[in-house]
Design a protein around this motif. Sequence first.
Motif, PDB file in Angstrom:
ATOM      1  N   SER A   1      -1.280 -23.611-101.027  1.00 56.55           N
ATOM      2  CA  SER A   1      -0.059 -23.960-100.319  1.00 56.55           C
ATOM      3  C   SER A   1      -0.153 -23.583 -98.849  1.00 56.55           C
ATOM      4  O   SER A   1      -0.562 -22.481 -98.516  1.00 56.55           O
ATOM      5  N   GLU A   2       0.218 -24.525 -98.000  1.00 56.89           N
ATOM      6  CA  GLU A   2       0.211 -24.244 -96.562  1.00 56.89           C
ATOM      7  C   GLU A   2       1.307 -23.241 -96.236  1.00 56.89           C
ATOM      8  O   GLU A   2       1.205 -22.444 -95.333  1.00 56.89           O
TER       9      GLU A   2
ATOM     10  N   CYS B   1       2.270 -23.024-111.818  1.00 56.54           N
ATOM     11  CA  CYS B   1       0.879 -22.584-111.791  1.00 56.54           C
ATOM     12  C   CYS B   1       0.787 -21.110-112.154  1.00 56.54           C
ATOM     13  O   CYS B   1       1.793 -20.460-112.392  1.00 56.54           O
ATOM     14  N   ASP B   2      -0.429 -20.598-112.171  1.00 55.35           N
ATOM     15  CA  ASP B   2      -0.631 -19.186-112.485  1.00 55.35           C
ATOM     16  C   ASP B   2      -0.737 -18.349-111.220  1.00 55.35           C
ATOM     17  O   ASP B   2      -0.582 -17.139-111.253  1.00 55.35           O
ATOM     18  N   GLY B   3      -1.053 -18.996-110.126  1.00 61.14           N
ATOM     19  CA  GLY B   3      -1.200 -18.248-108.891  1.00 61.14           C
ATOM     20  C   GLY B   3      -1.042 -19.158-107.700  1.00 61.14           C
ATOM     21  O   GLY B   3      -1.323 -20.356-107.776  1.00 61.14           O
ATOM     22  N   ILE B   4      -0.573 -18.594-106.609  1.00 60.13           N
ATOM     23  CA  ILE B   4      -0.417 -19.382-105.389  1.00 60.13           C
ATOM     24  C   ILE B   4      -1.300 -18.761-104.320  1.00 60.13           C
ATOM     25  O   ILE B   4      -1.231 -17.556-104.063  1.00 60.13           O
ATOM     26  N   LEU B   5      -2.156 -19.569-103.738  1.00 66.72           N
ATOM     27  CA  LEU B   5      -3.061 -19.073-102.711  1.00 66.72           C
ATOM     28  C   LEU B   5      -2.661 -19.676-101.374  1.00 66.72           C
ATOM     29  O   LEU B   5      -2.494 -20.882-101.252  1.00 66.72           O
TER      30      LEU B   5
ATOM     31  N   TYR C   1      -1.212 -14.829-104.664  1.00 71.45           N
ATOM     32  CA  TYR C   1      -0.126 -14.278-105.456  1.00 71.45           C
ATOM     33  C   TYR C   1      -0.286 -14.743-106.890  1.00 71.45           C
ATOM     34  O   TYR C   1      -0.223 -15.942-107.160  1.00 71.45           O
ATOM     35  N   LEU C   2      -0.512 -13.801-107.792  1.00 67.83           N
ATOM     36  CA  LEU C   2      -0.712 -14.184-109.180  1.00 67.83           C
ATOM     37  C   LEU C   2       0.567 -13.973-109.967  1.00 67.83           C
ATOM     38  O   LEU C   2       1.345 -13.070-109.688  1.00 67.83           O
ATOM     39  N   LYS C   3       0.743 -14.854-110.948  1.00 61.20           N
ATOM     40  CA  LYS C   3       1.972 -14.831-111.719  1.00 61.20           C
ATOM     41  C   LYS C   3       2.102 -13.543-112.508  1.00 61.20           C
ATOM     42  O   LYS C   3       3.130 -12.900-112.503  1.00 61.20           O
ATOM     43  N   ASN C   4       1.076 -13.169-113.214  1.00 60.14           N
ATOM     44  CA  ASN C   4       1.148 -11.914-113.971  1.00 60.14           C
ATOM     45  C   ASN C   4      -0.238 -11.328-114.169  1.00 60.14           C
ATOM     46  O   ASN C   4      -1.229 -11.847-113.667  1.00 60.14           O
ATOM     47  N   ALA C   5      -0.289 -10.253-114.947  1.00 60.04           N
ATOM     48  CA  ALA C   5      -1.524  -9.484-115.060  1.00 60.04           C
ATOM     49  C   ALA C   5      -2.613 -10.217-115.837  1.00 60.04           C
ATOM     50  O   ALA C   5      -3.795 -10.082-115.520  1.00 60.04           O
ATOM     51  N   THR C   6      -2.220 -10.995-116.820  1.00 59.75           N
ATOM     52  CA  THR C   6      -3.249 -11.629-117.640  1.00 59.75           C
ATOM     53  C   THR C   6      -4.091 -12.633-116.850  1.00 59.75           C
ATOM     54  O   THR C   6      -5.218 -12.923-117.226  1.00 59.75           O
ATOM     55  N   VAL C   7      -3.525 -13.127-115.750  1.00 56.83           N
ATOM     56  CA  VAL C   7      -4.256 -14.119-114.959  1.00 56.83           C
ATOM     57  C   VAL C   7      -5.571 -13.531-114.451  1.00 56.83           C
ATOM     58  O   VAL C   7      -6.589 -14.221-114.390  1.00 56.83           O
TER      59      VAL C   7
ATOM     60  N   GLY D   1     -15.737 -25.910-124.548  1.00 57.59           N
ATOM     61  CA  GLY D   1     -15.863 -24.453-124.550  1.00 57.59           C
ATOM     62  C   GLY D   1     -15.884 -23.826-123.174  1.00 57.59           C
ATOM     63  O   GLY D   1     -16.352 -22.713-122.999  1.00 57.59           O
ATOM     64  N   LYS D   2     -15.392 -24.564-122.174  1.00 57.25           N
ATOM     65  CA  LYS D   2     -15.430 -24.013-120.826  1.00 57.25           C
ATOM     66  C   LYS D   2     -14.108 -23.344-120.472  1.00 57.25           C
ATOM     67  O   LYS D   2     -13.048 -23.741-120.943  1.00 57.25           O
ATOM     68  N   ASN D   3     -14.210 -22.348-119.649  1.00 58.55           N
ATOM     69  CA  ASN D   3     -13.009 -21.723-119.099  1.00 58.55           C
ATOM     70  C   ASN D   3     -12.776 -22.312-117.722  1.00 58.55           C
ATOM     71  O   ASN D   3     -13.560 -22.092-116.807  1.00 58.55           O
ATOM     72  N   VAL D   4     -11.741 -23.076-117.607  1.00 60.53           N
ATOM     73  CA  VAL D   4     -11.572 -23.885-116.415  1.00 60.53           C
ATOM     74  C   VAL D   4     -10.529 -23.292-115.469  1.00 60.53           C
ATOM     75  O   VAL D   4      -9.452 -22.885-115.886  1.00 60.53           O
ATOM     76  N   MET D   5     -10.897 -23.254-114.203  1.00 55.89           N
ATOM     77  CA  MET D   5      -9.914 -22.922-113.190  1.00 55.89           C
ATOM     78  C   MET D   5      -9.645 -24.198-112.403  1.00 55.89           C
ATOM     79  O   MET D   5     -10.570 -24.865-111.966  1.00 55.89           O
ATOM     80  N   MET D   6      -8.365 -24.525-112.287  1.00 59.51           N
ATOM     81  CA  MET D   6      -8.008 -25.728-111.536  1.00 59.51           C
ATOM     82  C   MET D   6      -7.402 -25.287-110.210  1.00 59.51           C
ATOM     83  O   MET D   6      -6.543 -24.405-110.172  1.00 59.51           O
ATOM     84  N   VAL D   7      -7.885 -25.869-109.135  1.00 59.84           N
ATOM     85  CA  VAL D   7      -7.315 -25.563-107.832  1.00 59.84           C
ATOM     86  C   VAL D   7      -6.695 -26.843-107.313  1.00 59.84           C
ATOM     87  O   VAL D   7      -7.397 -27.840-107.117  1.00 59.84           O
ATOM     88  N   GLY D   8      -5.405 -26.849-107.155  1.00 58.10           N
ATOM     89  CA  GLY D   8      -4.737 -28.071-106.747  1.00 58.10           C
ATOM     90  C   GLY D   8      -3.568 -27.776-105.847  1.00 58.10           C
ATOM     91  O   GLY D   8      -3.315 -26.623-105.500  1.00 58.10           O
TER      92      GLY D   8
END
Lengths: 57, 789
Positions: free
Chosen positions: B699-700, B709-713, B480-486, B673-680
């Motif tokens: 999330s369980e 966050c920007d998205g919930i998996l 589930y992503l927060k919005n379109a830009t994600v 200069g990195k584009n970082v994705m954090m998974v936590g």
Amino acid sequence: MSVIYLLITISIIVALLFLYAFIKAVKQGQFDDDYTPSVRMLFDDETKPNDNKTNKD
Amino acid sequence: MNTHNCFHCGLIIEKKEEIVFEQKSFCCNGCKTVYEIFSLNGLTDYYNFEKAPGATPQDIKGKYDFLENEAIVNRLLDFKEEHTHIISLYIPHIHCSSCIWILENLHRLCPGISSSQVNFHEKKARILFNPQVVSLTQIVYLLNSIGYEPYISLDNYDSQKKNVDRSLIYKLGVAFFCFGNIMLLSFPEYFEVEEYWLDNYRGFFRWLIFALALPSFIYAASGYYVSAFKSIRAGMLNIDIPIALGLVVMFVRSTVDIVFGYGSGFFDSLAGLVFFMLLGRLFQQKTYNFLSFERDFKSYFPIAVTKIVGGQEIAIPVYDVVMGDRLLIRNSELIPVDGILMSDTTSIDYSFVTGEAEPITKKSGDKIYAGGRQMGPVVEMQVLSSVSQSYLTQLWSNEVFAKKDNRTYKTLTDTISRYFTPVLLLIAVVSFSIWIFIDTTTAFNVFTAVLIVACPCALALSAPFTVGNVLRIMGNRKLYLKNATVIEQMAKVDTIVFDKTGTITTNKKSEITYQGEYIDNKERAFIKSLLRGSNHPLSRRLYEFLPASQLLPVDDFKEVTGKGIQGTIDGFYIRIGSAAFVGEEPDTVLQTNVHISINRNYQGKYVFDNQYRDGLGELFAQLGKGYELKILSGDNEGEREILQSLLPKGTELIFNQKPEQKLAYIEQLQQQGKNVMMVGDGLNDAGALAQSNVGISISENVNVFSPACDGILDASQFKKLGWFLKFSKNTITTIKLSFTLSLLYNVVGLSFAVTGKLQPLTAAIIMPLSTITIVSFVTLMSNYFARRR
């Protein structure tokens, strides 16, 4: 031919009435949940209490 | 009927524990009880809509005692009158039509409830009840007894009635009203028939169309003017500028046309344009109402705590806790404030706050901090500070965490429009200056026609429709992503940082089972006593898993590194360790086992369930090819070796990271200069999730808690992370392709415009045609990419 004025005025008024009804429905929150009502309408109005033995899948 | 799955909840039934009732099998007593309740009340239809829809009721004794406190109840109620109370309860388990059915038939289970209504998307049930017949507590217990435990947290306590923003739907309604009527009234003009009555009434039709265009132009399209104005002030050229420009020019030109009788104007195209673009906005506005991406500790905290006053237990709102209060904390309850432990010992799980996986043992008199979960039996604590002054609350209001995401992302559409607007203006000016030498009137017509026909309607629509569709597809697959830009951000990611505890490992960690010959309590005590001397992580975990018993003195204790431990207790010679160490064949299955032998007789083994998520190895192998992977852990280095074997070579592993350090680490990567994705997953990752370009929270149970966050998996989909990343890249390709397509339409339209041949009818055809092709193109493409593995 001036009946055209009348006809078009009536048609626009009818359209306006629908627009008003739509806006009113939105205001009441009828468009907030677009899923539950579609399921709800499929439920039977009243289920018979003694019916449960036959209702197996 | 399927005998292997529980009739109520669908879980696989352990043969030994199977309960048969009315020829149906249940996995546990709880499920059977729910069935009994339903069958007694004639509600077994519940099982007809969906197969095995239920959930096992949890033991919540005492958990909702706070609902007896009137002050708390008043904060929760939506509406209050002597005979009627209305409450909206958030029920995470709502997931199918059976749920809707049973929750809307609550009045048949409980006479005090007059009606109830479910909002499926928000997972909320709105219950109308008579407080003189039934109390809120009873309703909550009733809901729990049928497997629908509501989730009440501090978030509910503060929540004001949220105003739903429905302006887009109003605008859409108005735009459609104008569009439809204008189209109808425009038809006579399209055919340009020289007929008496048409000529006679032309003025009337045109001015009526003008009047109908006004609400569309002024009200429905207002968002575009505001956005264009803002972007000009910010010195950025976004896509709304040419749109707003096109709309204004279209309106002015059309008005001039009808005032001087040059033609019918472009009001039809104008109204159509506004309608289609608003439709695109609506499509993009896919929101997961039931998820909140901005949650803070409030939704994690309990709403009330149990206070002990003179031996009496009373529930008080958590904000009323003051220094010196004595609180009672039950098993698996959250510690709401900092304080001192008064009971003997307990262990506290801080994994959510610090990322430390092991519960910490605390003794009487130790300081305990808010945010930990109490793992032992009931304990008492003395409060040291108020909720707002606790460590966790302060950590949260820390500036680093409070830092809101102000970075403005340049979306793909913005990038294109930066070139689009100047080029468009250039074409308009050039064709104007050429035509001015030929014919002044045509020159003005051409100038406006260029701006009208090039109005980037299709261009503006392609991204929202693609992204909207992709958001839906991903949502169906539980990201589930927060919005379109994600999505655009996801496609740009080149570095992925994983948290360890709770992210690549599951939270259910102490899954240890014994296989082999029966061992009695005495032997178990031997094992436990022997384990006590070892510091190996597996020994520590097994030691904690075994039930408490009297510890016996060990003689001849010896630890063979990498193999196991041995010793003599009470004359028994005991060896614990690898298969080879106890004289067995080495394990063939890839499992973590600890083998036991007593007096050189092999007894059996303790099997440690792999605590890493399914498919972790494959996922890392897949991601390792295209991304830089890193592991950040709040935990100690205990599992470095196991992790290294799972990860591609060269993956950076960093341990003992505090929340602030995690954030700083992400920042440092970004500076490179990195584009970082954090998974936590936990509160300890909150800062890092906010700082990263894309913060995905695992999330369980997506309904309960996740940090901002920007998205919930959903945790079950963790292994598909690679697929999601690939899909986001394909999405960008789709958008680019559709841009090309819509630019082609612009070229065709412009060729009409610069030659001075643009008729209102041509505009009225090109505009919807381009819109329809673009929308169907992007929908087909994104569905095609979604199906591809």
